[in-house]
Design a protein around this motif. Sequence first.
Motif, PDB file in Angstrom:
ATOM      1  N   LEU A 188       0.818  -1.215   0.000  1.00 43.03           N
ATOM      2  CA  LEU A 188       0.000   0.000   0.000  1.00 43.03           C
ATOM      3  C   LEU A 188       0.850   1.262   0.000  1.00 43.03           C
ATOM      4  CD1 LEU A 188      -2.989  -0.835   2.396  1.00 43.03           C
ATOM      5  CD2 LEU A 188      -2.912  -0.930  -0.107  1.00 43.03           C
ATOM      6  N   ASP A 189       2.054   1.167   0.543  1.00 38.87           N
ATOM      7  CA  ASP A 189       2.947   2.332   0.577  1.00 38.87           C
ATOM      8  C   ASP A 189       3.969   2.308  -0.556  1.00 38.87           C
ATOM      9  OD1 ASP A 189       2.473   4.168   2.966  1.00 38.87           O
ATOM     10  OD2 ASP A 189       2.351   2.212   3.910  1.00 38.87           O
ATOM     11  N   ASN A 190       3.683   1.489  -1.584  1.00 41.22           N
ATOM     12  CA  ASN A 190       4.512   1.453  -2.804  1.00 41.22           C
ATOM     13  C   ASN A 190       5.947   1.009  -2.550  1.00 41.22           C
ATOM     14  OD1 ASN A 190       2.377   2.498  -4.523  1.00 41.22           O
ATOM     15  ND2 ASN A 190       2.766   4.499  -3.570  1.00 41.22           N
ATOM     16  N   ASN A 220      -9.004  -1.254   4.985  1.00 36.31           N
ATOM     17  CA  ASN A 220      -8.701   0.063   4.414  1.00 36.31           C
ATOM     18  C   ASN A 220      -9.569   0.415   3.214  1.00 36.31           C
ATOM     19  OD1 ASN A 220      -6.178   1.350   5.785  1.00 36.31           O
ATOM     20  ND2 ASN A 220      -5.640  -0.812   5.572  1.00 36.31           N
ATOM     21  N   LEU A 221     -10.582  -0.389   2.935  1.00 35.63           N
ATOM     22  CA  LEU A 221     -11.436  -0.135   1.774  1.00 35.63           C
ATOM     23  C   LEU A 221     -12.221   1.170   1.896  1.00 35.63           C
ATOM     24  CD1 LEU A 221     -12.875  -3.657   0.894  1.00 35.63           C
ATOM     25  CD2 LEU A 221     -11.496  -2.198  -0.593  1.00 35.63           C
ATOM     26  N   ASP A 225      -8.329   7.408  -0.567  1.00 34.45           N
ATOM     27  CA  ASP A 225      -7.055   7.526  -1.281  1.00 34.45           C
ATOM     28  C   ASP A 225      -6.471   6.176  -1.687  1.00 34.45           C
ATOM     29  OD1 ASP A 225      -7.273  10.232  -0.993  1.00 34.45           O
ATOM     30  OD2 ASP A 225      -5.845  10.384   0.676  1.00 34.45           O
ATOM     31  N   ILE A 226      -6.774   5.132  -0.941  1.00 35.75           N
ATOM     32  CA  ILE A 226      -6.167   3.826  -1.238  1.00 35.75           C
ATOM     33  C   ILE A 226      -7.213   2.754  -1.529  1.00 35.75           C
ATOM     34  CG2 ILE A 226      -4.024   4.247   0.029  1.00 35.75           C
ATOM     35  CD1 ILE A 226      -5.194   2.682   2.379  1.00 35.75           C
ATOM     36  N   LYS A 229      -6.496   0.747  -4.635  1.00 37.92           N
ATOM     37  CA  LYS A 229      -5.328  -0.109  -4.447  1.00 37.92           C
ATOM     38  C   LYS A 229      -5.691  -1.340  -3.618  1.00 37.92           C
ATOM     39  CE  LYS A 229      -0.422   0.408  -4.239  1.00 37.92           C
ATOM     40  NZ  LYS A 229       0.681   1.373  -4.179  1.00 37.92           N
ATOM     41  N   CYS A 230      -6.530  -1.147  -2.607  1.00 32.27           N
ATOM     42  CA  CYS A 230      -6.978  -2.279  -1.794  1.00 32.27           C
ATOM     43  C   CYS A 230      -7.804  -3.251  -2.638  1.00 32.27           C
ATOM     44  CB  CYS A 230      -7.786  -1.789  -0.604  1.00 32.27           C
ATOM     45  SG  CYS A 230      -6.827  -0.930   0.652  1.00 32.27           S
ATOM     46  N   LEU A 231      -8.685  -2.705  -3.478  1.00 28.69           N
ATOM     47  CA  LEU A 231      -9.494  -3.552  -4.357  1.00 28.69           C
ATOM     48  C   LEU A 231      -8.613  -4.351  -5.302  1.00 28.69           C
ATOM     49  CD1 LEU A 231     -12.424  -1.110  -5.207  1.00 28.69           C
ATOM     50  CD2 LEU A 231     -12.604  -3.253  -3.939  1.00 28.69           C
TER      51      LEU A 231
END
Length: 261
Positions: A188-190, A220-221, A225-226, A229-231
């Motif tokens: 999640l933090d790249n 975190n869905l 902002d993320i 990415k979570c999906l």
Amino acid sequence: NGHTSSKALYAISYVVRGKDIQKKLIESFIRMSEHPDPEKIGQIIFSKDKEGLNEDDLSHISINSVRGHIADGVTTLTGSLLEKESGIPEELYKLLERFATDPVEAVRIHVIELLPFLEQKVTEKGWSLFEKAFEKAHPALWPHAYRFLYYQYKKHFNRVSQILERIKTEGGQHGAELWGTISALCFLDNLITIELLTVQLNEFNQEDAWCGAVRVFTSNLKTPDIRNKCLNGLIALIKNNAFPLKLLSTIEPTFSQIPIP
């Protein structure tokens, strides 16, 4: 048998103020740091060869042992001094090192709990004690490393990634959920790619590791902002042939909770 006096010293560590009393308290800690554990025979059932040992067993041993009380007092006093920006006597650091490598591994938990705060104030001391605490440690100790690794994975990713490799090798089922959680946060933090995460999940081959990653993404869905990415992370996990199908039941309810834009 040492229980009453060790509990008293632990209590005093919360309220001690003057330098003279502090010095006497540290001297008492030193004297009792080598105290033979009165439950040594009972602790045989928690030996390294015991099947089913977990982090709760270690916590139980710690709160019921003399050295556990003393280690708790040492870390409480150290934390108080750090909070006040006071100097830490060298004798206290030596006691922290002693308890970080205590032969009854459960006693190390108290030092591990102090490490996130200690690292914030004295970085290298924190890392040094972490390495000592987990040298030749029972795998059941790894879950207690969560808070330290959570606060470190962004600013010290290279160090944390080496620890995650250790957990894959040494942690087994005990360290799997911790590993999956921190690894998913790194994605999640790249710091890593989803491809690398899924490859490593396959290599680790522990259901709890998949579970840790799933919990990070589902929890975190709701964060705009993320969310995507979570999906994408969840889809990548589900598409993997090694994904434990029983975890689908933990994912499905979360989609009904996602706010519609």
